[in-house]
Design a protein around this motif. Structure first.
Motif, PDB file in Angstrom:
ATOM      1  N   LYS A 166     -31.447 -44.136  54.847  1.00 45.14           N
ATOM      2  CA  LYS A 166     -32.279 -44.241  53.652  1.00 45.14           C
ATOM      3  C   LYS A 166     -31.397 -44.156  52.419  1.00 45.14           C
ATOM      4  O   LYS A 166     -30.281 -43.625  52.450  1.00 45.14           O
ATOM      5  CB  LYS A 166     -33.344 -43.144  53.616  1.00 45.14           C
ATOM      6  N   GLY A 167     -31.904 -44.664  51.320  1.00 40.80           N
ATOM      7  CA  GLY A 167     -31.238 -44.545  50.034  1.00 40.80           C
ATOM      8  C   GLY A 167     -32.253 -44.251  48.950  1.00 40.80           C
ATOM      9  O   GLY A 167     -33.409 -44.672  49.036  1.00 40.80           O
ATOM     10  N   GLU A 168     -31.840 -43.505  47.935  1.00 38.86           N
ATOM     11  CA  GLU A 168     -32.715 -43.179  46.809  1.00 38.86           C
ATOM     12  C   GLU A 168     -31.937 -43.252  45.517  1.00 38.86           C
ATOM     13  O   GLU A 168     -30.745 -42.931  45.463  1.00 38.86           O
ATOM     14  CB  GLU A 168     -33.309 -41.773  46.949  1.00 38.86           C
ATOM     15  N   ALA A 169     -32.622 -43.665  44.451  1.00 35.77           N
ATOM     16  CA  ALA A 169     -32.092 -43.624  43.095  1.00 35.77           C
ATOM     17  C   ALA A 169     -33.259 -43.273  42.182  1.00 35.77           C
ATOM     18  O   ALA A 169     -34.098 -44.125  41.879  1.00 35.77           O
ATOM     19  CB  ALA A 169     -31.467 -44.959  42.701  1.00 35.77           C
ATOM     20  N   TYR A 224     -43.672 -37.170  29.728  1.00 37.22           N
ATOM     21  CA  TYR A 224     -42.908 -37.147  30.980  1.00 37.22           C
ATOM     22  C   TYR A 224     -42.924 -38.531  31.608  1.00 37.22           C
ATOM     23  O   TYR A 224     -43.964 -39.206  31.654  1.00 37.22           O
ATOM     24  CB  TYR A 224     -43.519 -36.132  31.951  1.00 37.22           C
ATOM     25  N   TYR A 225     -41.744 -38.963  32.089  1.00 41.52           N
ATOM     26  CA  TYR A 225     -41.637 -40.226  32.823  1.00 41.52           C
ATOM     27  C   TYR A 225     -40.737 -40.015  34.034  1.00 41.52           C
ATOM     28  O   TYR A 225     -39.712 -39.319  33.950  1.00 41.52           O
ATOM     29  CB  TYR A 225     -41.041 -41.328  31.948  1.00 41.52           C
ATOM     30  N   SER A 226     -41.123 -40.617  35.153  1.00 38.62           N
ATOM     31  CA  SER A 226     -40.278 -40.548  36.349  1.00 38.62           C
ATOM     32  C   SER A 226     -40.308 -41.881  37.075  1.00 38.62           C
ATOM     33  O   SER A 226     -41.319 -42.595  37.064  1.00 38.62           O
ATOM     34  CB  SER A 226     -40.727 -39.424  37.290  1.00 38.62           C
ATOM     35  N   LEU A 227     -39.187 -42.201  37.711  1.00 36.78           N
ATOM     36  CA  LEU A 227     -39.061 -43.369  38.583  1.00 36.78           C
ATOM     37  C   LEU A 227     -38.500 -42.891  39.918  1.00 36.78           C
ATOM     38  O   LEU A 227     -37.427 -42.285  39.956  1.00 36.78           O
ATOM     39  CB  LEU A 227     -38.134 -44.414  37.973  1.00 36.78           C
ATOM     40  N   PHE A 228     -39.250 -43.156  40.971  1.00 35.12           N
ATOM     41  CA  PHE A 228     -38.802 -42.863  42.339  1.00 35.12           C
ATOM     42  C   PHE A 228     -38.541 -44.193  43.027  1.00 35.12           C
ATOM     43  O   PHE A 228     -39.438 -45.039  43.127  1.00 35.12           O
ATOM     44  CB  PHE A 228     -39.869 -42.054  43.082  1.00 35.12           C
ATOM     45  N   ASN A 229     -37.315 -44.396  43.490  1.00 40.14           N
ATOM     46  CA  ASN A 229     -36.909 -45.680  44.044  1.00 40.14           C
ATOM     47  C   ASN A 229     -36.203 -45.438  45.379  1.00 40.14           C
ATOM     48  O   ASN A 229     -35.152 -44.795  45.412  1.00 40.14           O
ATOM     49  CB  ASN A 229     -35.969 -46.373  43.055  1.00 40.14           C
ATOM     50  N   THR A 230     -36.776 -45.926  46.467  1.00 36.21           N
ATOM     51  CA  THR A 230     -36.202 -45.629  47.780  1.00 36.21           C
ATOM     52  C   THR A 230     -36.257 -46.847  48.690  1.00 36.21           C
ATOM     53  O   THR A 230     -37.116 -47.725  48.543  1.00 36.21           O
ATOM     54  CB  THR A 230     -36.945 -44.452  48.450  1.00 36.21           C
TER      55      THR A 230
END
Length: 769
Positions: free
Chosen positions: A288-291, A310-316
C-alpha cells in the motif's frame, strides 16, 4: 540475539546517574462540576514555566515537556476569574479538573497515573503519543488498543472497527467533528482517515452520541485534531517508522504555531509498504501507499467568537491479495483448502498490480462558535466531502488498467446547535442538521456498477437534557431523522433505467445516569432505542465486490433495524495502585441486517467467487469488557484486558456470524529511572490470546473458523533531550515468535495466513515542545 542485545542496552541505561526529568506530559479534561459537561476554550497555564494551552471542544488539554516538580496551575474561562491549583508532577500525569463554574472556585482535582485510559473522564481514548508510536497502522488497527474493540479485516492493509459486535454502517466515525462520508459499504472500504492528524482518538457512548450521527446503532469513533497550541514559537514533530514486514516506510510531519494573524497547523504523511509475508511465504500484491495532508487554522476575533477552518486530503493505493481472485470453480474450491495461496511469488515487490484500489478523500470544514454569555453558546459548522474510489480487476484484452468500478461521492453537512446552561444545574443542548449525498458512477468501466447511482437527503433534529444533582448526573435525549433517497439502476442486461424511491423515519431515544463517589468510583448506566435505515449497498448491491473477492447481492425489500441497548460501566479505583474498569451490555435488534455466505460459488467472466446475500433476522448481542491496571511496584505496571461478545439469531436459533472471538490481552511495562542523557525509558512485553470462534456451524460459512492463537510482542523506547528539542527512539516487535495463524475476522482467511513477525523502529524528533 539482536533483540537481547538491545534489551541489555536499555537495562544498562537504568544504572546511570539520575537527572531532572523534563519530558513529562500533563494532560486531562476540564469539566463543569455542576453539569459534568466539558469546558471548551479554557486556558490552562503552568505559572512557573508559562507553558500553556487551551482546552478543545471536549475539554481536553495537553502540555508536553514538563519537568518534575511542584507547580501552580492557572485556569481561566469565560465568565470566571483566574483560579490556581497546586499540583505535583513526577511522571506523565492525566488529571480531571472539576470547576464549579457558577461559584467561580475549583472544588476538586483528581490525579491519575501515567496512562490516559486511567482518567475518570474517559477510559476509551488513545493519546497523541500512542498514535505517533504506531502511525504506520491504520485507524482501525489503532482502535484495537481500546478494550472491547476488534477489527474486521480484508488482508493486512484494510480494516474496519468492530465495537460490541457491530461494525460498518452501524459505527459512525467523526473526522474532526464531521461524520465521515464515503463509499463505506463493504469490509474492504476502510475509513479514509489519517490517524497522524489526530491529537486523540476516542470511543463515545451514551445520550450525547445522539448529537453526532443519523444512522448509527453502535458507538461513535471520534478522531479529533484538538486545539492548536498557544505557543508563539514554531513547534515541529517529525516521525519516521521502518517496519521489516513489508519493508515499509512511514514519515509524518506536524508543524504548528500561534501566529499574530491566526493559529495554524500542518500535518503530512507519506507511507510506502510492499508485499507483507507470513512465516512461510510472501503475500503477493498486498502493499500500500499513502500521501496525506491536513491543514487547520484557528482565529479568535474576540473572547466570545471563535472560528476554525480545516482541510484534509487522504490519498491511498492498496493492493488486494492476488491469490484471492480465482479463475474457475475447481480452483476456487482448491484455494479454500490450500495453505499457500495461488499466484504466490517468491520475490518481494512494492509494485501494486490488479486487483487493487485507488481512493482519494477530501474533507473541508468550517466551524464558528459564539459565546452569547457565560451560560449560552451557539455553534455553526459546515462539512463538505468528496470521495473518489477506483477498483481495478484482472481483466482480459489488456483492460486491467481500466477501473472495473469508479465512484464519485459528494456530501454536504450543515449544523446549527444551541447550548444553554442554567444556574440550577440544568443543561440543554439542541440542534438542527441537514445532510445530502450524491453518489455517481463514472462511465467507461464496461461493467454494470456494484452500487447504483443514488442521491439522499436527511434533515435531523436532536435534543439532550442534563441535570446535575450532587453526585448524580441524569440525562435524556432524543433524535429524529427523515431520510429520503432515490436510486437509478439498470435492470438486467437491457439499457432500461429504473428509478426507485425510499423514505425512512428514524427515531432515537436515550436516557442514562452517572454516579461519581469522590475520586475512587464512577458508575454509569444508559438505555437507548434507535432505528437504522438500510444503506444503499444492503438494498441494491449486485455483482462482484472486488476487495472482498466475493459476489454480493442486496434486497430492496429490507426494513429498518430497530434496536434497544442497555449498557452499564464502572471505574473503580480499588487502591492507589489498582484500577478496575468494567462494562456490560445487552443489545436487542429486530430486523438485523447481515451478509450471509451462500452454499454455492458462482462462475463469471471475471472468475469464480463465493456468493454473499444480505438477509434480515432478529438478533441479540451481549457481552462484557474488563480492564485491570495494577502497579506492582513503583514504575512496574501490569494491564490485563478481556473482551467477550455473544450474538444469537433469535429466529434461526444459531450464532450470529462475523463476531469477534473471546480475547485476552496482558502487558507488563517497566519504566526505568531517568539519567542525564536518557529520559522516559521503558520496556514492555505483552501477550494476546484469541479463542477459536466455535459457535459457528459448518452450514454458516465456507470453511470452519480458524484455531485459537497466542501472540507475544515487545516494546522498548527512550527519549534523548537536546535543549528545547528531543529525540524519541522506540522499537516494537509484533508476533515475536513468528506464529502461523489465521484470524476469524479477516475475510482473506479463506486464502492465506496472517502476517508473521514484524519489527518496527521509530525515530521521533520534536522541536519547541
Amino acid at each position: 540475539m539482536r533483540i537481547y542485545f538491545i534489551l541489555s542496552l536499555f537495562l544498562l541505561i537504568s544504572v546511570t546517574s539520575i537527572a531532572q526529568e523534563c519530558s513529562y506530559t500533563l494532560s486531562g479534561y476540564l469539566v463543569d462540576e455542576d453539569s459534568n459537561t466539558p469546558l471548551e476554550y479554557a486556558g490552562i497555564i503552568i505559572s512557573e514555566t508559562q507553558q500553556g494551552v487551551h482546552s478543545d471542544s471536549t475539554g481536553y488539554f495537553e502540555i508536553t515537556n514538563v519537568c518534575a516538580g511542584n507547580y501552580q496551575i492557572e485556569f481561566s474561562h469565560i465568565g470566571c476569574e483566574c483560579l490556581n491549583q497546586q499540583l505535583q508532577i513526577k511522571r506523565d500525569t492525566v488529571v480531571t479538573f472539576y470547576l464549579h463554574h457558577h461559584a467561580e472556585l475549583l472544588e476538586e482535582v483528581v490525579v491519575r497515573t501515567n496512562r490516559a485510559d486511567l482518567s475518570t473522564q474517559t477510559s476509551t481514548s488513545i493519546s497523541e503519543g500512542d498514535i505517533s508510536k504506531e502511525s504506520n497502522k491504520n485507524l482501525s488497527d489503532l482502535l484495537e488498543n481500546i478494550t472491547g474493540v476488534s477489527t474486521l479485516k480484508n488482508g493486512s492493509g484494510i480494516s474496519k472497527p468492530v465495537i460490541h459486535g457491530l461494525y460498518g454502517n452501524r459505527i459512525a466515525i467523526l473526522n474532526n467533528g464531521i461524520a465521515q462520508a464515503g463509499q463505506q459499504w463493504g469490509n474492504d472500504h476502510a475509513p479514509e482517515i489519517d490517524p497522524a492528524s489526530a491529537q486523540y482518538i476516542s470511543v463515545i457512548k451514551g445520550a450525547n452520541a445522539l448529537a453526532y450521527s443519523s444512522n448509527s446503532l453502535g458507538s461513535i469513533v471520534v478522531v479529533d485534531g484538538g486545539s492548536i497550541t498557544d505557543n508563539t514559537n514554531l513547534q515541529a514533530n517529525l516521525n519516521y517508522i521502518y517496519q521489516t514486514n513489508g519493508r515499509g516506510h512511514t514519515f509524518n510531519t506536524r508543524l504548528e504555531q500561534n501566529g499574530k494573524w491566526a493559529a495554524w497547523r500542518y500535518v503530512g504523511t507519506l507511507k510506502k509498504i510492499g508485499d507483507t509475508h507470513t512465516p512461510n511465504h510472501f503475500l503477493t500484491n498486498t502493499g500500500k501507499g499513502e500521501a496525506n495532508i491536513s491543514f487547520q487554522i484557528e482565529k479568535k476575533f474576540s473572547t466570545q467568537w471563535h472560528n476554525k477552518f480545516y482541510y484534509s486530503l487522504f490519498n491511498t493505493e492498496i493492493g488486494v491479495l492476488r491469490g484471492s481472485h480465482i479463475g474457475n470453480l475447481t480452483d476456487l474450491e482448491t484455494a479454500l483448502a490450500r495453505s499457500r495461496p495461488f499466484f504466490t511469488q517468491d520475490e518481494f515487490s512494492y509494485t501494486l498490480n490488479p486487483p487493487r484500489q485507488e481512493v482519494k478523500h477530501h474533507l473541508l470544514k468550517f466551524e464558528s462558535k459564539y459565546f452569547i454569555n457565560d451560560l449560552q453558546s451557539f455553534r455553526f459548522q459546515y462539512g463538505g466531502q468528496l470521495n473518489n474510489r477506483k477498483e481495478f480487476d484482472i481483466r482480459r484484452g489488456g483492460r486491467s488498467e481500466i477501473p472495473a468500478m469508479s465512484l464519485n461521492q459528494f456530501s454536504h453537512f450543515l449544523e446549527g446547535n444551541y447550548n444553554l446552561q442554567t444556574l440550577n444545574n440544568w443543561q440543554l443542548k439542541t440542534g438542527l442538521q441537514f445532510r445530502t449525498v450524491d453518489n455517481a458512477n463514472e462511465p467507461g468501466t464496461g461493467i454494470i456498477p456494484l452500487i447504483p447511482r443514488f442521491n439522499s437527503y436527511t434533515p435531523s433534529v436532536f435534543g439532550i437534557l442534563q441535570k446535575q444533582n450532587n453526585q448524580w448526573l441524569f440525562e435524556v435525549g432524543g433524535r429524529y431523522d427523515y431520510r429520503f433517497f432515490w436510486v437509478k439502476i439498470q435492470e438486467g442486461t437491457s439499457s432500461n433505467i429504473v428509478r426507485y424511491d425510499h423514505q425512512f423515519h428514524n427515531y432515537a431515544f436515550s436516557t442514562g445516569a452517572k454516579y461519581r463517589d469522590s475520586s475512587n468510583l464512577k458508575a454509569s448506566f444508559n438505555l437507548g432505542y434507535m432505528q437504522r435505515a438500510p444503506e444503499v449497498n444492503e438494498l441494491y448491491a449486485s455483482g462482484l465486490h472486488q476487495g472482498v473477492s466475493g459476489i454480493e447481492e442486496g434486497d430492496r425489500n429490507l426494513q429498518q433495524e430497530k434496536s434497544l441497548k442497555a449498557i452499564g460501566s464502572i471505574d473503580w479505583n480499588i487502591q492507589e495502585n489498582t484500577l478496575l474498569q468494567a462494562t456490560a451490555y445487552y443489545h436487542y435488534i429486530d430486523d438485523y441486517i447481515y451478509l450471509q455466505p451462500q452454499d454455492d460459488f458462482r462462475l463469471t467472466i471475471r472468475g469464480a467467487f463465493p456468493v454473499f446475500i444480505y438477509e434480515q433476522t432478529d438478533a441479540a448481542l451481549y457481552g462484557a469488557d474488563l480492564q485491570l491496571t495494577y502497579e506492582l511496584i513503583p514504575n512496574l505496571e501490569l494491564v490485563t484486558k478481556y473482551a467477550i461478545v455473544r450474538g444469537k439469531d433469535r429466529v434461526n436459533n444459531n450464532a450470529i456470524i462475523n463476531l469477534p472471538s473471546d480475547n485476552l490481552f496482558t502487558s507488563l511495562e517497566w519504566r526505568l529511572p531517568s539519567s542525564d542523557r536518557f529520559n522516559d525509558t521503558y520496556i514492555s512485553i505483552n501477550g494476546r490470546y484469541v479463542w477459536q470462534q466455535d459457535r459457528i456451524t459448518a452450514e454458516q460459512d465456507f470453511v470452519a473458523p480458524p484455531e485459537a492463537y497466542y501472540l507475544m510482542g515487545l516494546q522498548m523506547g527512550t527519549s534523548l533531550p537536546f535543549g528545547t528539542s528531543k529525540v524519541d527512539v522506540s522499537l516494537t516487535v509484533d508476533n515475536l515468535f513468528n506464529v502461523q495463524y489465521r484470524d476469524y475476522l479477516n475475510r482473506l482467511r479463506y486464502f492465506a495466513d496472517e502476517m508473521g513477525r514484524n519489527v518496527s523502529l521509530r525515530v521521533n524528533y520534536q522541536l519547541g515542545h
